[in-house]
Design a protein around this motif. Structure first.
Motif, mmCIF file in Angstrom:
data_model
loop_
_atom_site.group_PDB
_atom_site.id
_atom_site.type_symbol
_atom_site.label_atom_id
_atom_site.label_comp_id
_atom_site.label_asym_id
_atom_site.label_seq_id
_atom_site.Cartn_x
_atom_site.Cartn_y
_atom_site.Cartn_z
ATOM 1 N N UNK A 106 0.499 -1.199 0.426
ATOM 2 C CA UNK A 106 -0.118 -0.327 0.161
ATOM 3 C C UNK A 106 0.697 1.346 0.119
ATOM 4 N N UNK A 107 1.020 2.519 -0.613
ATOM 5 C CA UNK A 107 1.575 3.128 -1.088
ATOM 6 C C UNK A 107 1.632 3.923 0.164
ATOM 7 N N UNK A 108 0.099 4.104 1.264
ATOM 8 C CA UNK A 108 0.293 4.844 2.659
ATOM 9 C C UNK A 108 -0.319 4.285 3.490
ATOM 10 N N UNK A 109 -0.360 4.097 5.201
ATOM 11 C CA UNK A 109 -0.720 3.281 4.935
ATOM 12 C C UNK A 109 -0.669 4.229 7.219
ATOM 13 N N UNK A 110 -1.658 3.532 7.854
ATOM 14 C CA UNK A 110 -1.612 4.544 9.266
ATOM 15 C C UNK A 110 -2.450 2.875 9.930
ATOM 16 N N UNK A 111 -1.496 2.271 10.064
ATOM 17 C CA UNK A 111 -2.724 1.241 10.945
ATOM 18 C C UNK A 111 -2.681 1.755 12.149
ATOM 19 N N UNK A 112 -4.183 1.269 13.021
ATOM 20 C CA UNK A 112 -4.892 1.364 14.183
ATOM 21 C C UNK A 112 -5.293 -0.171 14.596
ATOM 22 N N UNK A 130 -1.212 17.371 -4.721
ATOM 23 C CA UNK A 130 -0.695 18.021 -3.956
ATOM 24 C C UNK A 130 -1.091 18.293 -2.820
ATOM 25 N N UNK A 131 -2.647 17.991 -2.601
ATOM 26 C CA UNK A 131 -3.386 17.760 -0.949
ATOM 27 C C UNK A 131 -4.028 16.648 -1.005
ATOM 28 N N UNK A 132 -3.826 15.948 0.585
ATOM 29 C CA UNK A 132 -4.843 14.867 0.376
ATOM 30 C C UNK A 132 -4.751 14.705 2.034
ATOM 31 N N UNK A 133 -6.110 15.268 2.664
ATOM 32 C CA UNK A 133 -6.163 14.449 4.465
ATOM 33 C C UNK A 133 -7.787 13.966 4.091
ATOM 34 N N UNK A 158 4.577 10.315 0.775
ATOM 35 C CA UNK A 158 3.405 9.537 0.551
ATOM 36 C C UNK A 158 3.157 9.916 -0.570
ATOM 37 N N UNK A 159 2.608 11.400 -0.553
ATOM 38 C CA UNK A 159 1.226 11.825 -1.838
ATOM 39 C C UNK A 159 2.439 11.358 -3.068
ATOM 40 N N UNK A 160 3.362 11.982 -2.813
ATOM 41 C CA UNK A 160 4.432 10.769 -4.911
ATOM 42 C C UNK A 160 3.905 10.042 -4.646
ATOM 43 N N UNK A 161 3.980 8.989 -3.814
ATOM 44 C CA UNK A 161 3.541 7.343 -3.596
ATOM 45 C C UNK A 161 2.108 7.199 -3.975
ATOM 46 N N UNK A 166 -6.071 5.761 0.831
ATOM 47 C CA UNK A 166 -5.975 5.607 -1.023
ATOM 48 C C UNK A 166 -7.249 4.785 -1.512
ATOM 49 N N UNK A 167 -8.166 4.507 -1.164
ATOM 50 C CA UNK A 167 -9.238 3.479 -1.606
ATOM 51 C C UNK A 167 -10.146 4.427 -1.446
ATOM 52 N N UNK A 168 -10.611 5.230 -1.192
ATOM 53 C CA UNK A 168 -11.289 6.667 -1.011
ATOM 54 C C UNK A 168 -11.133 7.106 -2.052
ATOM 55 N N UNK A 169 -9.757 7.433 -2.248
ATOM 56 C CA UNK A 169 -9.118 8.465 -3.417
ATOM 57 C C UNK A 169 -8.842 8.047 -4.434
ATOM 58 N N UNK A 170 -9.300 7.027 -4.893
ATOM 59 C CA UNK A 170 -8.743 5.949 -5.790
ATOM 60 C C UNK A 170 -9.833 5.836 -6.662
ATOM 61 N N UNK A 171 -11.484 5.630 -6.180
ATOM 62 C CA UNK A 171 -13.221 5.647 -5.948
ATOM 63 C C UNK A 171 -13.335 7.176 -6.756
#
Length: 184
Positions: free
Chosen positions: A4-10, A45-48, A31-34, A131-136
C-alpha cells in the motif's frame, strides 16, 4: 501484491468502545508522491482524511469521515494537466463476522454484504482507506477546459463508421432501388 502506498494502522485492541477515536491523516510530500504514482496521477498537491472510529454492535467498528484532496490528472483528450478538487464522505464497517475476501483456499468465492463492509482484523488501516477512497473518487475522464473529443467521423480524413470500404454509405441507394421496383 504490491504494498500500500500509504498506511496508518490503528490497533483495534487500543480502541475504547465507549469513546470514539478521532484521527486526521495528512500524508507528507513523499507519501503523496507514492500515492500519486500508484493511482497514475500527475500530482497530488493535497490530501487529508478526517475520520472517527467508533464501536458498533456485534463487536464491529465503523470508520466515518471526510476525504478532501486536490489532484492533477492528464486530460483524456490533450494530456494537459487537469486539476480537480475532491470532497467525499467515507464510511467503512469492520465486522468480525465478515468473511475475508482473500481466503486461503484457491477458487473459493466470498460474497460481502456490501462494499463498505470489511473483515475485522487486529488493525484498521486508515491510510489504506484514504488511498482506496481517493481512487474511487477520482474523475474517470478528466478534461481540460476547451478540450473536445475527436469528431465521430474519425476526423482528419478517416472514413465515418457508417461508410463501407469504398467510402460509400451502404444504404444510400436503397430508397432509389425500392422506388424503381415499385414503379409499374
Amino acid at each position: 501484491m504490491s504494498p500500500v502506498p500509504f498506511s496508518h494502522p490503528v490497533r483495534v485492541a487500543h480502541l475504547n468502545p465507549r469513546k470514539p477515536a478521532d484521527l486526521t491523516l495528512a500524508p507528507d510530500a513523499q507519501a503523496r508522491a507514492r500515492i500519486a504514482q500508484a493511482l497514475d496521477l500527475t500530482d497530488l498537491p493535497a490530501v487529508t482524511l478526517d475520520a472517527r472510529i467508533t464501536a458498533a454492535p456485534h463487536g464491529a467498528w465503523v470508520l466515518t469521515g471526510r476525504l478532501a484532496a486536490r489532484v492533477v490528472q492528464p486530460c483524456v483528450v490533450t494530456l494537459a494537466p487537469v486539476e480537480s478538487v475532491i470532497d467525499e464522505p467515507v464510511r467503512r464497517l469492520y465486522s468480525p463476522h465478515a468473511l475475508d475476501p482473500h481466503p486461503d483456499s484457491a477458487g473459493a468465492e466470498i460474497e460481502m454484504p456490501d462494499e463498505e463492509t470489511e473483515p475485522l482484523g487486529s488493525f484498521i488501516d486508515a491510510g489504506a482507506v484514504l488511498v482506496e477512497a481517493l481512487s474511487l473518487a477520482l474523475p474517470l475522464y478528466p478534461r481540460a477546459p476547451g478540450a473536445e473529443a475527436p469528431a465521430p467521423d474519425g476526423g482528419e480524413g478517416m472514413p465515418a463508421a457508417t461508410d463501407d470500404a469504398d467510402g460509400q454509405r451502404p444504404f444510400a441507394g436503397l430508397a432509389a432501388m425500392l422506388a424503381r421496383r415499385n414503379d409499374p
